[in-house]
Write an enzyme that holds these catalytic residues in place. Structure first.
Site, PDB file in Angstrom:
ATOM      1  N   ASP A 172      43.017  44.834  39.240  1.00 30.44           N
ATOM      2  CA  ASP A 172      43.616  44.179  38.080  1.00 30.44           C
ATOM      3  C   ASP A 172      44.465  42.979  38.512  1.00 30.44           C
ATOM      4  OD1 ASP A 172      44.276  43.732  35.464  1.00 30.44           O
ATOM      5  OD2 ASP A 172      45.646  45.423  35.270  1.00 30.44           O
ATOM      6  N   HIS A 182      38.700  35.797  38.940  1.00 28.02           N
ATOM      7  CA  HIS A 182      37.627  36.771  39.168  1.00 28.02           C
ATOM      8  C   HIS A 182      36.845  36.397  40.436  1.00 28.02           C
ATOM      9  CE1 HIS A 182      38.600  38.630  35.465  1.00 28.02           C
ATOM     10  NE2 HIS A 182      38.095  37.704  34.670  1.00 28.02           N
ATOM     11  N   LEU A 202      29.475  53.867  54.413  1.00 24.90           N
ATOM     12  CA  LEU A 202      30.268  53.831  53.180  1.00 24.90           C
ATOM     13  C   LEU A 202      29.392  53.708  51.933  1.00 24.90           C
ATOM     14  CD1 LEU A 202      33.241  53.241  51.918  1.00 24.90           C
ATOM     15  CD2 LEU A 202      32.450  50.893  51.898  1.00 24.90           C
TER      16      LEU A 202
HETATM   17  C1  FPP Z   1      40.881  42.800  35.603  1.00 26.50           C
HETATM   18  O1  FPP Z   1      41.747  41.697  35.755  1.00 26.50           O
HETATM   19  C2  FPP Z   1      39.671  42.533  36.331  1.00 26.50           C
HETATM   20  C3  FPP Z   1      38.416  42.567  35.785  1.00 26.50           C
HETATM   21  C4  FPP Z   1      38.141  42.904  34.383  1.00 26.50           C
HETATM   22  C5  FPP Z   1      37.251  42.228  36.600  1.00 26.50           C
HETATM   23  C6  FPP Z   1      37.309  42.678  38.013  1.00 26.50           C
HETATM   24  C7  FPP Z   1      36.225  42.054  38.765  1.00 26.50           C
HETATM   25  C8  FPP Z   1      36.350  41.586  40.026  1.00 26.50           C
HETATM   26  C9  FPP Z   1      37.553  41.730  40.847  1.00 26.50           C
HETATM   27  C10 FPP Z   1      35.196  40.976  40.714  1.00 26.50           C
HETATM   28  C11 FPP Z   1      34.139  41.992  40.893  1.00 26.50           C
HETATM   29  C12 FPP Z   1      33.228  41.657  41.913  1.00 26.50           C
HETATM   30  C13 FPP Z   1      32.015  42.178  42.032  1.00 26.50           C
HETATM   31  C14 FPP Z   1      31.316  42.003  43.283  1.00 26.50           C
HETATM   32  C15 FPP Z   1      31.338  42.909  40.948  1.00 26.50           C
HETATM   33  P1  FPP Z   1      42.191  40.899  34.452  1.00 26.50           P
HETATM   34  O2  FPP Z   1      41.209  39.838  34.184  1.00 26.50           O
HETATM   35  O3  FPP Z   1      42.371  41.853  33.317  1.00 26.50           O
HETATM   36  O4  FPP Z   1      43.560  40.319  34.932  1.00 26.50           O
HETATM   37  P2  FPP Z   1      44.858  40.074  34.014  1.00 26.50           P
HETATM   38  O5  FPP Z   1      45.323  41.437  33.566  1.00 26.50           O
HETATM   39  O6  FPP Z   1      45.819  39.422  34.957  1.00 26.50           O
HETATM   40  O7  FPP Z   1      44.445  39.198  32.878  1.00 26.50           O
END
Ligand code: FPP
Length: 264
Positions: free
Chosen positions: A38, A55, A149
């Protein structure tokens, strides 16, 4: 002189890290680590960048953390990449998130194969765009014989939907005489979940300072140790994972019972 100081400092950092890495290896390593990644949006906002830049940076961290988890001998790493609720985000962000598995696997699949990682996925794959599902299925197929893994992506995953589906399937099997009511216990029920081939997580990490589960593995986390950090996911690095494992190793897991010394 300044350069010498800088060099000494960076060497010291590496020495500290190596020592801590070696030290955690002396104690029990969590078999299954689950992570709620997050804070990507906030990371981007702090830099006046679009949310998707967060992201993208987060995707690079996935690679870093996968490599270290594998080196440490973690058996399963489950990453919450997209929830059943994330469809509510703006289309542009959803489209971008749906492209990330392709980009990640396009870049790193050879490395994952080389490092003996097996890619798996839990979630409702039917609702994923074809290009996303294909990239993941292809990686699952290419790594199916690896026994290092397990890198398990939670993609279009939601725990309540998973549990409801499990209940419906148990009912179906009872009605069809495949199992009887007396056989429904925790182990049987677990076999109806998307994680049926995985052990429950030993350690859950959530980044960005939020202290909630957001519909993630509600059944499976019953006895998991939780570790929350204010660090935003794109800033999460190897030393943070080591820190989380050190905290895990300091916990006393009783699973509702007592430690042997408490029984005396
Ligand atoms: C939450 O942060 C994150 C997500 C909804 C997406 C997580 C995805 C990645 C880290 C990349 C994934 C990579 C692969 C290889 C599939 P947020 O956007 O809610 O952050 P915020 O709370 O600060 O707005």
């Amino acid at each position: 002189m300044l350069n010498k100081m800088k060099l000494w400092k960076s060497q010291k950092k590496d020495i500290d890290f190596d020592d801590r890495f070696q030290e955690v290896l002396q104690h029990s390593i969590p078999h299954h680590i689950a992570i709620i990644m997050d804070g990507n949006g906030r990371w981007a906002k702090k830099r006046a960048l679009p949310r998707v830049a967060g992201h993208h940076e987060g995707m690079k961290v996935v690679r870093k953390i996968t490599r270290l988890a594998n080196k440490l001998g973690v058996k399963t790493l489950t990453l919450y990449a997209f929830s059943t609720e994330n469809w509510k985000r703006p289309k542009m962000e959803v489209d971008y998130l749906m492209k990330l598995p392709e980009e990640f696997l396009g870049k790193f699949l050879p490395e994952l194969i080389e490092e003996n990682v097996r890619v798996t996925m839990m979630g409702y794959d039917k609702h994923l765009p074809e290009h996303t599902a294909n990239a993941v299925m292809n990686a699952m197929d290419a790594t199916k014989d690896n026994d290092g893994l397990v890198l398990n992506f939670a993609l279009n995953y939601g725990s309540r939907a998973e549990i409801l589906d499990a209940v419906k399937n148990v009912l179906k099997d009872v009605n069809n005489g495949i199992i009887n009511e007396g056989q429904i216990d925790e182990d049987t029920f677990s076999n109806y979940l998307m994680t049926k081939e995985l052990p429950d997580p030993d350690l859950l990490i959530r980044t960005s300072g939020e202290i909630r589960l957001s519909n993630f593995m509600l059944w499976q986390l019953a006895y998991t140790e939780f570790w929350f950090t204010p660090v935003l996911w794109p800033d999460f690095d190897e030393k943070h994972l080591i820190e989380a494992i050190e905290a895990f190793q300091g916990r006393s897991r009783r699973f509702g019972g007592l430690q042997s010394e408490e029984l005396k």
